[in-house]
Scaffold this motif. Sequence first.
Motif, mmCIF file in Angstrom:
data_model
loop_
_atom_site.group_PDB
_atom_site.id
_atom_site.type_symbol
_atom_site.label_atom_id
_atom_site.label_comp_id
_atom_site.label_asym_id
_atom_site.label_seq_id
_atom_site.Cartn_x
_atom_site.Cartn_y
_atom_site.Cartn_z
ATOM 1 N N ILE B 9 0.811 -1.219 0.000
ATOM 2 C CA ILE B 9 0.000 0.000 0.000
ATOM 3 C C ILE B 9 0.845 1.269 0.000
ATOM 4 N N ARG B 14 -1.181 1.582 -6.465
ATOM 5 C CA ARG B 14 -1.709 0.336 -5.904
ATOM 6 C C ARG B 14 -2.844 0.611 -4.928
ATOM 7 N N ARG B 15 -2.730 1.702 -4.182
ATOM 8 C CA ARG B 15 -3.834 2.035 -3.270
ATOM 9 C C ARG B 15 -5.106 2.308 -4.070
ATOM 10 N N LEU B 18 -6.681 -0.872 -5.267
ATOM 11 C CA LEU B 18 -7.409 -1.557 -4.185
ATOM 12 C C LEU B 18 -8.773 -0.911 -3.953
ATOM 13 N N LEU B 49 0.287 -7.111 -5.814
ATOM 14 C CA LEU B 49 -0.876 -7.239 -4.932
ATOM 15 C C LEU B 49 -1.264 -8.708 -4.779
ATOM 16 N N LEU B 54 -3.456 -9.720 -1.530
ATOM 17 C CA LEU B 54 -4.463 -8.676 -1.318
ATOM 18 C C LEU B 54 -5.531 -8.734 -2.406
ATOM 19 N N VAL B 55 -5.242 -9.458 -3.490
ATOM 20 C CA VAL B 55 -6.243 -9.673 -4.537
ATOM 21 C C VAL B 55 -6.275 -11.145 -4.915
ATOM 22 N N LEU B 68 -10.894 -8.079 -4.716
ATOM 23 C CA LEU B 68 -10.209 -7.760 -3.467
ATOM 24 C C LEU B 68 -10.264 -8.920 -2.487
#
Lengths: 106, 106
Positions: B9, B14-15, B18, B49, B54-55, B68
């Motif tokens: 993050i 990338r944030r 997300l 990610l 995170l994904v 997500l």
Amino acid sequence: MRRDPFQAIADPTRRSILVLLAVQAMTPGALATHFDTSRQAISKHLRILSECELVRTVPHGREVEYSLRPERMQEIDRWLDQFKRLWQQRFEQLDEVLTTLKKERS
Amino acid sequence: MRRDPFQAIADPTRRSILVLLAVQAMTPGALATHFDTSRQAISKHLRILSECELVRTVPHGREVEYSLRPERMQEIDRWLDQFKRLWQQRFEQLDEVLTTLKKERS
DNA sequence: AAAATCTGCAACCAAACGGTTGCATATATG
DNA sequence: CATATATGCAACCGTTTGGTTGCAGATTTT
């Protein structure tokens, strides 16, 4: 040069520094004894944390006391907020599955 | 190569990815239209990610749907927990000051 | 006054980062 | 079957990162 709390906590050493300062304020020298790097490297990290306004400095003679400024950390928490609903949802789904299983068993 | 959610993050692109995926699952191509970079750059971010879990990906023919996985984001939230007490404290202190001022005025 | 200590800055270095372009592969479409 | 589309990988490139060492300034200590 990006200078935001997200970039600040990306480094594990800086995260450790923040945790240490959360317990009690310290000088750079005292902090450095907790790590396996040079005093100057810690100094660099403190500079970055300072620029991100995550720490505050109070000079005491030739020493400098660094302490935590938790306010700015809230920015990260607020950003996380938009996802909390989602992982809460997952818990509720799990909950539902569990109650269904319970019903089926009885 | 560090591969943890904190590093994930740290990058603003990338944030944003997300956040977009929090709203709805998308393919890399669809994601890329939201940014001013090449499709391949977005692909690279998605790889990171993915490695951070995170994904999640679901192949649909020649397309790949990214969605997500908010669970891992909790790690960040849990780390923040140790500071929440501190900024809560600051609010309480402010509260105290305000009530004292109110009393003095009346 | 001299020596020791605490701190931060500058210069340097290897590795990682974030981006690009070109290409290969797999699937869908005409 | 030929073409178009979607994706991911590899190679390359300039910048940033995190570390080092050496040094200089300020303050204590002797």
